[in-house]
Design a protein around this motif. Structure first.
Motif, PDB file in Angstrom:
ATOM      1  N   GLY A   6       0.816  -1.214   0.000  1.00 57.72           N
ATOM      2  CA  GLY A   6       0.000   0.000   0.000  1.00 57.72           C
ATOM      3  C   GLY A   6       0.842   1.251   0.000  1.00 57.72           C
ATOM      4  N   ARG A   7       2.093   1.108  -0.300  1.00 55.27           N
ATOM      5  CA  ARG A   7       3.012   2.259  -0.294  1.00 55.27           C
ATOM      6  C   ARG A   7       2.577   3.274  -1.339  1.00 55.27           C
ATOM      7  NH1 ARG A   7       9.291   1.508  -1.589  1.00 55.27           N
ATOM      8  NH2 ARG A   7       8.374   1.010  -3.579  1.00 55.27           N
ATOM      9  N   GLU A   8       1.980   2.792  -2.466  1.00 52.01           N
ATOM     10  CA  GLU A   8       1.602   3.694  -3.554  1.00 52.01           C
ATOM     11  C   GLU A   8       0.506   4.656  -3.115  1.00 52.01           C
ATOM     12  OE1 GLU A   8       3.182  -0.125  -4.795  1.00 52.01           O
ATOM     13  OE2 GLU A   8       1.352   0.387  -3.721  1.00 52.01           O
ATOM     14  N   LEU A   9      -0.390   4.207  -2.214  1.00 51.33           N
ATOM     15  CA  LEU A   9      -1.481   5.078  -1.750  1.00 51.33           C
ATOM     16  C   LEU A   9      -0.951   6.208  -0.890  1.00 51.33           C
ATOM     17  CD1 LEU A   9      -4.063   2.303  -0.723  1.00 51.33           C
ATOM     18  CD2 LEU A   9      -4.150   3.759  -2.759  1.00 51.33           C
ATOM     19  N   LEU A  10       0.097   5.921  -0.154  1.00 54.92           N
ATOM     20  CA  LEU A  10       0.636   6.934   0.758  1.00 54.92           C
ATOM     21  C   LEU A  10       1.591   7.886   0.061  1.00 54.92           C
ATOM     22  CD1 LEU A  10       1.295   4.635   3.829  1.00 54.92           C
ATOM     23  CD2 LEU A  10      -0.583   6.279   3.525  1.00 54.92           C
ATOM     24  N   SER A  11       2.051   7.514  -1.120  1.00 49.46           N
ATOM     25  CA  SER A  11       3.046   8.388  -1.755  1.00 49.46           C
ATOM     26  C   SER A  11       2.355   9.613  -2.324  1.00 49.46           C
ATOM     27  CB  SER A  11       3.767   7.622  -2.857  1.00 49.46           C
ATOM     28  OG  SER A  11       2.839   7.243  -3.849  1.00 49.46           O
ATOM     29  N   PRO A  12       2.954  10.794  -2.196  1.00 49.08           N
ATOM     30  CA  PRO A  12       2.327  12.021  -2.708  1.00 49.08           C
ATOM     31  C   PRO A  12       2.259  11.981  -4.221  1.00 49.08           C
ATOM     32  CG  PRO A  12       4.582  12.452  -2.027  1.00 49.08           C
ATOM     33  CD  PRO A  12       4.295  11.034  -1.661  1.00 49.08           C
ATOM     34  N   PRO A  13       1.181  12.644  -4.777  1.00 52.05           N
ATOM     35  CA  PRO A  13       1.036  12.667  -6.242  1.00 52.05           C
ATOM     36  C   PRO A  13       2.095  13.560  -6.823  1.00 52.05           C
ATOM     37  CG  PRO A  13      -0.627  14.048  -5.234  1.00 52.05           C
ATOM     38  CD  PRO A  13       0.096  13.383  -4.123  1.00 52.05           C
ATOM     39  N   PRO A  14       2.376  13.363  -8.078  1.00 52.30           N
ATOM     40  CA  PRO A  14       3.357  14.225  -8.727  1.00 52.30           C
ATOM     41  C   PRO A  14       2.804  15.643  -8.807  1.00 52.30           C
ATOM     42  CG  PRO A  14       2.516  12.577 -10.245  1.00 52.30           C
ATOM     43  CD  PRO A  14       1.921  12.294  -8.944  1.00 52.30           C
ATOM     44  N   ILE A  15       3.573  16.647  -8.531  1.00 50.53           N
ATOM     45  CA  ILE A  15       3.140  18.028  -8.423  1.00 50.53           C
ATOM     46  C   ILE A  15       2.712  18.558  -9.791  1.00 50.53           C
ATOM     47  CG2 ILE A  15       3.851  20.389  -7.862  1.00 50.53           C
ATOM     48  CD1 ILE A  15       5.695  19.122  -5.765  1.00 50.53           C
ATOM     49  N   LEU A  16       3.457  18.413 -10.797  1.00 49.52           N
ATOM     50  CA  LEU A  16       3.186  19.003 -12.123  1.00 49.52           C
ATOM     51  C   LEU A  16       1.889  18.430 -12.700  1.00 49.52           C
ATOM     52  CD1 LEU A  16       4.310  20.966 -14.169  1.00 49.52           C
ATOM     53  CD2 LEU A  16       5.477  19.066 -15.260  1.00 49.52           C
ATOM     54  N   SER A  17       1.752  17.112 -12.655  1.00 51.80           N
ATOM     55  CA  SER A  17       0.548  16.499 -13.259  1.00 51.80           C
ATOM     56  C   SER A  17      -0.711  16.912 -12.507  1.00 51.80           C
ATOM     57  CB  SER A  17       0.717  14.995 -13.309  1.00 51.80           C
ATOM     58  OG  SER A  17       0.840  14.506 -11.994  1.00 51.80           O
ATOM     59  N   SER A  18      -0.671  17.134 -11.168  1.00 47.71           N
ATOM     60  CA  SER A  18      -1.867  17.520 -10.413  1.00 47.71           C
ATOM     61  C   SER A  18      -2.323  18.911 -10.815  1.00 47.71           C
ATOM     62  CB  SER A  18      -1.596  17.461  -8.911  1.00 47.71           C
ATOM     63  OG  SER A  18      -0.640  18.427  -8.559  1.00 47.71           O
ATOM     64  N   ILE A  19      -1.369  19.798 -11.075  1.00 48.85           N
ATOM     65  CA  ILE A  19      -1.741  21.138 -11.502  1.00 48.85           C
ATOM     66  C   ILE A  19      -2.455  21.067 -12.867  1.00 48.85           C
ATOM     67  CG2 ILE A  19      -0.855  23.380 -12.291  1.00 48.85           C
ATOM     68  CD1 ILE A  19       1.357  23.018 -10.181  1.00 48.85           C
TER      69      ILE A  19
END
Lengths: 171, 127
Positions: free
Chosen positions: B100-113
């Motif tokens: 479940g490490r992927e759920l806790l990892s922060p989303p990429p900043i550029l793609s979220s914008i």
């Protein structure tokens, strides 16, 4: 000077060269022979060259004196530092070899004994002037000292030797 | 007794000179001995030089052999399949990956914008 001419000169001066080598080597015959061999080798091989500033005899005697000094020093080093002061080149001569004394004339014996008692420099200059018939100036060149020093050694040596000879004659 | 003068001294020395001349070695004999002595010294020096040169060659050769054997040992070690430090991975590396490490990892900043911006345009065009 051509080699053949040099060889002729060395042969002409050989008897006197022998006498001078003996005087430089405290009358040690073997050492004198080695010194003479070394000197002839130096001159004939070109390691010592005649510059023409003095006579051939003066030059030859200078080479013999230098070579004899080296041979004496080499022998001293070879024998270690235990050589007694009497056989050092700068000290008074030791007693001449017994066989040399036994064969020499009485007059020569007296002279050799008297020469042994004076300083080496005085002995050298007297030998060069009286034995080899050189002038004091020529003797100074052979000994590589100033003319004034040579004259001083000559005067003092003559007085000392004359006194020794009188003493030896009276004994 | 009076001291001897110059003539007396000269006579003494000339007597000694005659004695020495009578006992002097022959010139040719001294000359020949000098040549033999020079030859002997030359031979001794030549032999010394030869021995020194041989010793120097031995030292250089030994040095080259040692250097080559060290180089060969390094090459053998590097080429036997053993992993280098740069590509080595620990056998317990898997334990570091938590489920479940992927759920806790922060989303990429550029793609979220960009996702937020393009998502709003799509929704407004659809109205």
């Amino acid at each position: 000077m051509e080699r053949s001419e040099l060889e002729r000169e060395l042969e002409r001066l050989h008897a006197e060269s022998w006498g001078w080598a003996l005087a430089c080597c405290a009358r040690d015959h073997e050492l004198a022979k080695e010194a003479l061999q070394g000197s002839y080798l130096r001159m004939l091989s070109g390691h010592a060259t005649f510059g023409g500033r003095s006579s051939v005899k003066t030059w030859v005697f200078g080479v013999i004196r230098m070579t004899a000094t080296e041979e004496m020093r080499r022998r001293r080093v070879w024998a270690g530092r235990n050589v007694d002061a009497g056989s050092a080149i700068d000290a008074a001569d030791p007693a001449p070899a017994a066989d040399a004394l036994a064969e020499s004339s009485e007059r020569s014996e007296i002279l050799i004994a008297a020469l042994a008692a004076i300083s080496p420099r005085q002995r050298e200059v007297l030998q060069l002037v009286f034995y080899h018939d050189m002038t004091i100036e020529e003797a100074a060149r052979v000994m590589n000292i100033s003319l004034g020093s040579a004259r001083t050694h000559y005067q003092r040596g003559k007085a000392a030797l004359a006194g020794k000879l009188v003493h030896e004659d009276v004994r | 007794m009076s001291q001897p003068g110059d003539d007396d001294l000269r006579a003494h020395f000339h007597t000694l000179r005659e004695y020495d001349a009578a006992h002097a070695p022959e010139f040719r004999a001294v000359r020949a001995d000098a040549t033999r002595r020079a030859d002997r010294v030359f031979r001794q020096r030549t032999m010394t030089f030869v021995w020194l040169a041989a010793a120097a060659c031995l030292v250089i050769a030994a040095g080259l052999v040692l250097r080559r054997s060290r180089h060969d040992a390094t090459v053998r070690f590097a080429g036997n399949g053993a992993p280098t430090i740069s590509n080595w991975s620990s056998p317990t590396d898997g334990l570091l990956r938590a489920p479940g490490r992927e759920l806790l990892s922060p989303p990429p900043i550029l793609s979220s914008i960009l996702d937020g911006a393009t998502g709003a345009l799509v929704n407004s065009k659809g109205d």
